[in-house]
Write a protein that holds these residues in place. Structure first.
Motif, PDB file in Angstrom:
ATOM      1  N   LEU A  94       0.834  -1.197   0.000  1.00  0.00           N
ATOM      2  CA  LEU A  94       0.000   0.000   0.000  1.00  0.00           C
ATOM      3  C   LEU A  94       0.877   1.259   0.000  1.00  0.00           C
ATOM      4  O   LEU A  94       0.608   2.218  -0.728  1.00  0.00           O
ATOM      5  CB  LEU A  94      -0.931  -0.009   1.213  1.00  0.00           C
ATOM      6  N   ARG A 147       2.235   1.712  -3.495  1.00  0.00           N
ATOM      7  CA  ARG A 147       1.206   2.210  -4.429  1.00  0.00           C
ATOM      8  C   ARG A 147       0.955   3.700  -4.256  1.00  0.00           C
ATOM      9  O   ARG A 147       0.705   4.417  -5.218  1.00  0.00           O
ATOM     10  CB  ARG A 147      -0.086   1.423  -4.247  1.00  0.00           C
ATOM     11  N   LYS A 148       0.996   4.157  -3.018  1.00  0.00           N
ATOM     12  CA  LYS A 148       0.746   5.579  -2.751  1.00  0.00           C
ATOM     13  C   LYS A 148       1.925   6.457  -3.148  1.00  0.00           C
ATOM     14  O   LYS A 148       1.740   7.594  -3.558  1.00  0.00           O
ATOM     15  CB  LYS A 148       0.437   5.786  -1.266  1.00  0.00           C
ATOM     16  N   SER A 149       3.148   5.917  -3.011  1.00  0.00           N
ATOM     17  CA  SER A 149       4.323   6.753  -3.275  1.00  0.00           C
ATOM     18  C   SER A 149       4.885   6.584  -4.680  1.00  0.00           C
ATOM     19  O   SER A 149       5.629   7.428  -5.161  1.00  0.00           O
ATOM     20  CB  SER A 149       5.422   6.471  -2.244  1.00  0.00           C
TER      21      SER A 149
END
Length: 199
Positions: free
Chosen positions: A179, A182-184
């Motif tokens: 996660l 995916r965000k960074s």
């Protein structure tokens, strides 16, 4: 080849790669001075996460203006890559330079991922790599990702932590790490390096 034959071939290949990864996990564990089954157990024993991805890179008239995949290290445990025998594309970072990995017929490429780096307390390093494209030929590769179970805490092995070599990383599940990635986004090895504990 019809759909059933393709499924059977992929299933057979997957079983062979999982077996190979199990052997490599034992070798890596012993080399770290751990019990032979340490890494495999840390990944969830027989209940690991694994998937096969087919990568297709079309030819590009201006390959110097784009990348097939930007620089990153694989977030999981280990990646077994079956490269295209005819076209090179994988590059690994060595210091400040990118080195092209020339494919060898009938050979696999093994990349260690971030989870192995964490468990080994940075004794093993995940491989920063990228993919370049070719102006004349398209390229296909098969990447098999061998990962820990998503809900298990991944942390440096206790035996590899000491007063002289404190734990470099805090515990985190693989799902939490995915996660975070995916965000960074893909940014070299900055994701795994940003997780280092302050010493």
């Amino acid at each position: 080849m019809d759909g059933n034959e393709c499924r059977e071939l992929v299933n057979e290949y997957s079983k062979a790669v999982v077996k190979l990864c199990g052997i490599l996990m034992k070798i890596l564990s012993v080399n770290l001075g751990l019990e032979e089954d340490y890494l495999q157990n840390a990944f969830g024993g027989d209940d690991i996460g694994a998937c096969l991805r087919v990568n297709y890179y079309p030819k590009c008239p201006q390959p110097d203006l784009t990348l097939g995949i930007s620089p990153h290290s694989d977030p999981g445990g280990m990646t077994i890559l079956l490269p295209d025998d005819d076209v090179s594309g994988l590059q690994v970072r060595k210091g400040e330079h990118w080195v092209t990995v020339e494919p060898i017929p009938d050979a696999l490429i093994v990349n260690l991922g971030d989870q192995i780096q964490v468990i080994s307390n940075a004794i093993y390093k995940s491989v920063e790599h990228r993919v370049i494209v070719n102006s004349i030929k398209e390229r296909v590769s098969l990447a098999y990702f061998y990962n820990p179970r998503g809900d298990l805490l991944i942390e440096p092995a206790k035996k590899l932590v000491s007063k002289d070599r404190p734990a470099s990383y805090s515990a985190m599940t693989f799902d939490q790490y995915r996660l975070f990635i995916r965000k960074s986004g893909l940014w070299g090895k900055s994701q795994v390096e940003s997780l280092k504990c302050s010493q």
